[in-house]
Enzyme design. Structure first.
Site, short mmCIF file in Angstrom:
data_model
loop_
_atom_site.label_atom_id
_atom_site.label_comp_id
_atom_site.label_asym_id
_atom_site.label_seq_id
_atom_site.Cartn_x
_atom_site.Cartn_y
_atom_site.Cartn_z
N MET A 74 10.16 24.54 2.00
CA MET A 74 9.40 23.64 1.13
C MET A 74 10.31 22.83 0.22
O MET A 74 10.13 21.62 0.05
CB MET A 74 8.40 24.44 0.29
CG MET A 74 7.47 23.55 -0.51
SD MET A 74 6.37 24.45 -1.60
CE MET A 74 5.29 25.27 -0.45
N ARG A 84 -11.67 -0.61 13.70
CA ARG A 84 -11.39 0.19 12.52
C ARG A 84 -12.29 -0.30 11.39
O ARG A 84 -13.26 0.33 11.04
CB ARG A 84 -9.91 0.08 12.18
CG ARG A 84 -9.42 1.10 11.20
CD ARG A 84 -7.90 1.08 11.06
NE ARG A 84 -7.37 -0.13 10.41
CZ ARG A 84 -6.13 -0.28 10.03
NH1 ARG A 84 -5.26 0.71 10.22
NH2 ARG A 84 -5.71 -1.37 9.47
N TYR A 127 13.79 30.78 7.26
CA TYR A 127 12.54 31.42 7.68
C TYR A 127 12.48 31.59 9.19
O TYR A 127 12.79 30.66 9.94
CB TYR A 127 11.34 30.59 7.25
CG TYR A 127 11.04 30.63 5.79
CD1 TYR A 127 10.74 31.85 5.16
CD2 TYR A 127 11.03 29.47 5.04
CE1 TYR A 127 10.43 31.88 3.80
CE2 TYR A 127 10.73 29.49 3.69
CZ TYR A 127 10.43 30.70 3.08
OH TYR A 127 10.13 30.72 1.74
N LYS A 130 0.85 -1.20 0.00
CA LYS A 130 0.00 0.00 0.00
C LYS A 130 0.88 1.25 0.00
O LYS A 130 2.10 1.16 0.28
CB LYS A 130 -0.92 -0.01 1.23
CG LYS A 130 -0.20 -0.04 2.56
CD LYS A 130 -1.14 -0.39 3.71
CE LYS A 130 -0.36 -0.45 5.02
NZ LYS A 130 -1.18 -0.98 6.12
C1 LIG Z 1 -0.40 -1.97 6.73
C2 LIG Z 1 -0.98 -3.26 7.07
C3 LIG Z 1 -0.18 -4.40 7.27
C4 LIG Z 1 1.35 -4.33 7.29
O1 LIG Z 1 1.78 -3.73 8.50
P1 LIG Z 1 3.35 -3.61 8.84
O2 LIG Z 1 3.36 -3.23 10.27
O3 LIG Z 1 3.91 -2.54 7.97
O4 LIG Z 1 3.94 -4.93 8.57
C5 LIG Z 1 -0.81 -5.61 7.46
N1 LIG Z 1 -2.15 -5.70 7.48
C6 LIG Z 1 -2.96 -4.63 7.33
C7 LIG Z 1 -4.45 -4.80 7.37
C8 LIG Z 1 -2.41 -3.38 7.12
O5 LIG Z 1 -3.21 -2.32 6.99
#
Ligand SMILES: *Cc1c(COP(=O)(O)O)cnc(C)c1O
Length: 431
Positions: free
Chosen positions: A366, A187, A318, A89
């Site tokens: 930036m 969640r 800045y 992801k």
């Molecule tokens: C991001 C995520 C993972 C991986 O987590 P890590 O701690 O980076 O290994 C696994 N499962 C779900 C559902 C996630 O959202």
């Protein structure tokens, strides 16, 4: 009792009824704002990123493909007989998902997990043929994309079922899905109290086949292990997950593959079940220092583009956040907060030049930041500067890890890697 124990949170309930659109996972109420009744004409845009050809600035991220393969092997060893499905992801944690996926697929990864449908579409279009699990659960009505590209959506809400079943009929094949159970993250996921009702609804859609059951651990890196006995919140989550599997099986849903483990759980050898989902470990970072074997895959380098001497009392950047106590040499590097260098590193962070660690002085701006290189003899314009990773130079050798940057920035390594913006071109290299 671990600090994630349910009782701690349960004692301070917070009812957020001023946020009307919060829960999306109540199967008792299918009337919600998913636009899944209007599936026609939805096109999923692929993410865009800077290409190496765009690299006019000397700032770039280098991704070591051999390190990715090494980390995959480490994860596979810890996973035992469980399949390993790396989590790619957020553009492969900032490393560039298509290149990472192609590398890991060749190295034997049996599937990949992503958060967004867009991310899965990008990987399919990049030629990835392995199983692609879409975990985020928000499909925006684009169910035909899922069926057409043979993606595997994670479902937990009966509002997903109607659109998926329709897409399956259009594509003329069964759609495989994984069901997510909420065992304690609060969640996403079917709630423990809703399992049977959810199973009953799923049974009404023969076009949808449940192949997997998953949950996500909240405290996998924190809970104590008493000998081989796992205690604390993770143990409670695993117990609930087992209970969910049993109850769903009784209700007619008995998926072949169960999975729960993230990187921390994998490295500890807990909750391995039939498949595991390593994210950050694949990129070479061990949560809570659970392993010393992993190799960070990303290095970020830039160059000094300006060098000047300032007098005692002069200020830098800045807001004049840094004021020189004595005559100082200041180097400017083209790496700023729009590139992912957090502004919280102003007057706090470090970079490496000529093999020596030097402080960031003044406010990170930036596009640029400034370094105090007064104590770097022999420094010249265009010297290479390491923002993340190791550098060996005339004055020594040093390493700045994502963990160190996170510590200084009040962040976590996940955040540091995924913040490296699309403006920084990724270059891929073998060792
Ligand atoms: C991001 C995520 C993972 C991986 O987590 P890590 O701690 O980076 O290994 C696994 N499962 C779900 C559902 C996630 O959202």
């Amino acid at each position: 009792m671990g600090r994630c124990h349910l009782g701690v949170n349960a004692s301070t309930p917070r009812i957020m009824d001023d946020l009307p659109s919060l829960p999306l996972s109540n199967p008792a109420n299918p009337n919600r704002r998913h636009s899944d009744t209007n599936a026609d004409g939805i096109r999923v845009q692929k993410p865009r990123r800077a290409a190496p050809a765009d690299a006019i600035r000397p700032t770039r991220a280098e991704v070591n493909l051999a390190a990715l393969r090494h980390n995959l092997r480490v994860a596979m060893r810890h996973a035992g007989s469980a399949q390993v499905w790396p989590v790619l992801k957020a553009d492969g944690y900032g490393h560039g998902a298509p290149a990472v996926a192609r590398t890991l697929e060749q190295a034997g990864a049996q599937g990949f997990c992503v958060a967004l449908l867009e991310e899965a579409v990008e990987l399919r279009d990049a030629g990835v043929t392995a199983k692609l699990l879409v975990m985020g659960g928000y499909y925006g009505g684009a169910y035909e994309e899922i069926a057409a590209r043979r993606l595997v959506p994670v479902i937990y809400d009966i509002s997903h079922l109607e659109g998926l079943a329709r897409a399956a009929r259009t594509a003329d094949h069964i759609v495989d899905v994984h069901v997510k159970v909420d065992t304690g993250m609060a969640r996403l996921g079917v709630r423990m109290t809703d399992l049977e009702g959810f199973a009953e609804k799923v049974a009404g859609y023969p076009q949808i086949r449940v192949r997997g059951l998953m949950t996500h651990l909240a405290c996998a890196e924190a809970d104590p292990c008493a000998g081989s006995e796992l205690t604390g919140y993770t143990a409670e989550q695993i117990a609930r997950f087992n209970e969910a599997a049993t109850r769903l099986a009784r209700a007619g849903i008995a998926p072949r593959v169960r999975h729960a483990a993230n990187s921390a759980a994998i490295l500890r050898g807990i909750a391995l079940f039939d498949a595991v989902r390593p994210g950050i470990a694949i990129f070479g970072i061990a949560p809570a220092n659970l392993s010393t074997e992993l190799r960070p895959a990303m290095r970020i380098r830039t160059e000094i583009v300006d060098l000047r001497t300032i007098a005692a009392g002069d200020s830098v950047g800045y807001g004049g956040l840094f004021r020189a106590a004595c005559p100082s040499v200041i180097a400017t590097v083209p790496m700023g907060y729009a590139d992912g260098l957090s502004r919280t590193l102003s007057n706090r962070g470090h970079m490496i030049v000529r093999g020596r660690r030097v402080p960031i002085v003044g406010a990170v701006s930036m596009d640029m930041s400034m370094l105090d290189v007064t104590n770097v003899p022999g420094i010249t314009l265009h010297d290479e500067v390491t923002v993340l990773g190791s550098q060996e130079g005339a004055l020594g050798k040093d390493t700045i890890s994502a963990e160190q940057i996170a510590e200084q920035a009040g962040a976590i390594p996940w955040e540091i890697l995924t913040s490296i913006s699309r403006r920084v071109p990724r270059f891929y290299r073998e060792p």
